[in-house]
Design an enzyme around this catalytic site. Structure first.
Site, PDB file in Angstrom:
ATOM      1  N   GLY A  64      -5.575 -71.775 -24.815  1.00 48.95           N
ATOM      2  CA  GLY A  64      -6.652 -71.822 -25.762  1.00 48.95           C
ATOM      3  C   GLY A  64      -7.348 -70.421 -25.886  1.00 48.95           C
ATOM      4  O   GLY A  64      -7.556 -69.792 -27.023  1.00 48.95           O
ATOM      5  N   ASN A  85     -17.114 -78.427 -26.565  1.00 43.76           N
ATOM      6  CA  ASN A  85     -16.690 -78.833 -25.028  1.00 43.76           C
ATOM      7  C   ASN A  85     -17.617 -79.076 -24.156  1.00 43.76           C
ATOM      8  O   ASN A  85     -17.480 -79.746 -22.914  1.00 43.76           O
ATOM      9  CB  ASN A  85     -15.703 -77.512 -24.354  1.00 43.76           C
ATOM     10  N   GLN A 128     -10.363 -79.251 -27.384  1.00 43.26           N
ATOM     11  CA  GLN A 128     -10.928 -80.603 -26.758  1.00 43.26           C
ATOM     12  C   GLN A 128     -10.769 -81.819 -27.861  1.00 43.26           C
ATOM     13  O   GLN A 128     -11.005 -82.920 -27.588  1.00 43.26           O
ATOM     14  CB  GLN A 128     -12.345 -80.581 -26.668  1.00 43.26           C
ATOM     15  N   ALA A 144      -2.791 -76.754 -22.925  1.00 41.91           N
ATOM     16  CA  ALA A 144      -2.058 -77.594 -22.280  1.00 41.91           C
ATOM     17  C   ALA A 144      -3.200 -78.282 -21.104  1.00 41.91           C
ATOM     18  O   ALA A 144      -2.947 -79.605 -20.897  1.00 41.91           O
ATOM     19  CB  ALA A 144      -0.889 -77.331 -21.606  1.00 41.91           C
ATOM     20  N   HIS A 145      -3.618 -77.619 -20.422  1.00 46.70           N
ATOM     21  CA  HIS A 145      -4.344 -78.177 -19.207  1.00 46.70           C
ATOM     22  C   HIS A 145      -5.697 -79.075 -19.295  1.00 46.70           C
ATOM     23  O   HIS A 145      -6.235 -79.236 -18.428  1.00 46.70           O
ATOM     24  CB  HIS A 145      -4.698 -76.943 -18.249  1.00 46.70           C
ATOM     25  N   THR A 203       9.221 -63.156 -22.475  1.00 43.55           N
ATOM     26  CA  THR A 203       9.967 -64.162 -22.145  1.00 43.55           C
ATOM     27  C   THR A 203       9.084 -65.644 -22.122  1.00 43.55           C
ATOM     28  O   THR A 203       7.988 -65.356 -21.367  1.00 43.55           O
ATOM     29  CB  THR A 203      10.592 -63.747 -20.792  1.00 43.55           C
ATOM     30  N   CYS A 214     -17.080 -71.807 -17.959  1.00 43.30           N
ATOM     31  CA  CYS A 214     -17.510 -70.361 -17.943  1.00 43.30           C
ATOM     32  C   CYS A 214     -18.692 -69.812 -17.786  1.00 43.30           C
ATOM     33  O   CYS A 214     -19.125 -68.774 -17.300  1.00 43.30           O
ATOM     34  CB  CYS A 214     -17.007 -69.615 -19.238  1.00 43.30           C
TER      35      CYS A 214
HETATM   36  C1  PLP Z   1     -10.787 -74.807 -22.348  1.00 50.34           C
HETATM   37  C2  PLP Z   1     -11.100 -74.485 -23.716  1.00 50.34           C
HETATM   38  C3  PLP Z   1     -10.629 -73.139 -24.234  1.00 50.34           C
HETATM   39  C4  PLP Z   1      -9.819 -72.209 -23.303  1.00 50.34           C
HETATM   40  O1  PLP Z   1      -8.511 -72.852 -23.374  1.00 50.34           O
HETATM   41  P1  PLP Z   1      -7.529 -72.202 -21.901  1.00 50.34           P
HETATM   42  O2  PLP Z   1      -6.476 -72.592 -22.155  1.00 50.34           O
HETATM   43  O3  PLP Z   1      -8.497 -72.436 -20.651  1.00 50.34           O
HETATM   44  O4  PLP Z   1      -7.774 -70.617 -22.042  1.00 50.34           O
HETATM   45  C5  PLP Z   1     -10.971 -72.977 -25.733  1.00 50.34           C
HETATM   46  N1  PLP Z   1     -11.475 -73.751 -26.245  1.00 50.34           N
HETATM   47  C6  PLP Z   1     -12.071 -74.959 -25.892  1.00 50.34           C
HETATM   48  C7  PLP Z   1     -13.017 -75.805 -26.684  1.00 50.34           C
HETATM   49  C8  PLP Z   1     -12.020 -75.235 -24.758  1.00 50.34           C
HETATM   50  O5  PLP Z   1     -12.369 -76.248 -24.046  1.00 50.34           O
END
Ligand code: PLP
Length: 398
Positions: free
Chosen positions: A73, A153, A181, A202-203, A239, A327
């Site tokens: 993200g 978030n 989110q 993805a996570h 890649t 963060c």
């Molecule tokens: C987690 C998050 C991101 C960052 O995504 P990453 O894949 O961890 O870099 C960006 N925006 C929001 C709203 C998020 O919750």
């Protein structure tokens, strides 16, 4: 209960079994380079194409080639903001975003300010909503991009994305949304919602870390992110991380498939949790919007105590929560989101985010409530604010 209870799903989720199974063969069986033309390469490209199709399908993109894989993200947000700004500079140098965006959006905007772009950071109301009237008021003839997140978030507030997108388009402005989110929590239909560019990761949806995507509607002007490779139509060379992409595709497919089941379950859990907590703990406030919110995030402000202390006591009982975004925690700075919705310092410091995931059960919630009640009591008993702070003021009013 000696089980660990993870209530920080807005920070990251575990990789679900179905996703892991999708990924495993890509490490040592289907390990070709997706740019190679032989059989191994074609197998890998097949995996990547399938993931792209699955994601395009769930968000209702018109074409699969509108999905560009990134490392997550953060990268997708950086690309969207900076890439659109530089590609459209001849049209203007003004960008509108909100004051509650993820740091990857805010920091990208700050970076553009140094290059001569003008950024408007829209305020939000006490529930975390951007006002369309405010937005219209800020649009200038130099405005080239509006970037507003779909779901916050920290507090879970859902913005009126379609109305914002329409407002942008009425003035010929590109609309980007960070939907990290929203994915898995809401039905997303990029065509119906008129989204031009959209960030995903993805996570946050039971996929692996380190992979995400930017949806870029065909025809939108955006500069390349990484030069030096033909991957991702030449826009983001390098890649491809085939196992991660395979897992991401599967995770998004599952998120779409199970959306309503998961949401029903989370809604019941959320309602129960809030009911019990408000019944058992006085002097608390729900941060965010009471209705226009995702079911998975509950952010509560506890008067007279520090969220950090609640977090640590709960951690001793095996319960993982957060005081804000991943963060921001660990730093002593107040959350920019809680400040933006108008919380004073005491309430902002006394806030905790509970983010529920799909493996939550009522028994786990009962355990969390029991431990939370005792943590809050313990801390309020020793809090220097208890006798002088709000509680006293409110008691006097009664
Ligand atoms: C987690 C998050 C991101 C960052 O995504 P990453 O894949 O961890 O870099 C960006 N925006 C929001 C709203 C998020 O919750």
């Amino acid at each position: 209960m000696d089980e660990k209870i993870y209530l920080d799903n807005a920070a990251t989720t575990y990789v679900s079994g179905e996703v892991l199974n999708e990924m495993l063969p890509c490490f040592n069986t289907i390990y070709g380079n997706s740019s190679s033309v032989h059989k191994f390469g074609r197998e890998a490209i097949g995996i990547v194409d399938r993931a792209r199709d699955r994601i395009a399908n769930v968000i209702n993109a018109e074409k699969s080639n509108e999905i560009y894989f990134t490392s997550g993200g953060t990268e997708a947000n950086n690309w969207a903001i900076k890439g659109i700004a530089s590609a459209n500079r001849d049209k203007g140098n003004h960008i509108i975003t909100s004051s509650i965006e993820h740091d990857s959006v805010l920091a990208s905007c700050k970076c553009l300010e140094k290059l001569g772009f003008k950024i408007t950071y829209l305020p939000v109301d006490q529930h975390g909503l951007v006002s369309i009237a405010d937005l219209m008021h800020q649009i200038k003839k130099e405005t080239i991009l509006i970037s507003i997140m779909s779901v916050n978030n920290e507090i879970g507030t859902i913005q009126n994305i379609k109305a914002i997108a329409k407002t942008a388009h009425e003035s010929g402005i590109i609309f980007h949304t960070d939907a990290t989110q929203a994915l898995g929590n809401l039905m997303i239909n990029v065509q119906d919602m008129e989204i031009d560019v959209m960030t995903m990761s993805a996570h946050k949806v039971y996929g692996p870390k380190g992979v995400g995507a930017l949806y870029i509607k065909n025809g939108i002007k955006i500069d390349n992110l990484i030069d030096g490779g033909s991957q991702e139509r030449g826009k983001r060379g390098g890649t491809l991380n085939v196992p991660a992409i395979a897992g991401f595709g599967k995770a998004v497919e599952i998120a779409g498939r199970d959306l309503s089941v998961n949401q029903q379950k989370l809604k019941a859990i959320r309602t129960y949790f809030l009911e019990k907590v408000t019944e058992k703990i006085p002097y608390i406030h729900l941060n965010g919007h009471a209705q226009q919110k995702v079911q998975s995030i509950v952010n509560l402000a506890f008067e007279m105590i520090e969220g950090e202390s609640i977090l640590m006591l709960l951690d001793l009982d095996g319960i993982s929560v957060s005081t804000g975004s991943a963060c921001a925690s660990g730093s002593t700075e107040l959350s920019h989101v809680l400040k933006a919705i108008g919380l004073d310092e005491e309430l902002a410091r006394g806030s905790i985010r509970f983010s529920f995931g799909k493996s939550i059960t009522k028994a786990k919630v009962d355990y969390v409530i029991e431990k939370l009640v005792s943590a809050v009591e313990k801390l309020r008993n020793i809090s220097p604010l208890t006798k002088t702070g709000r509680a006293k003021k409110q008691d006097n009013k009664k």
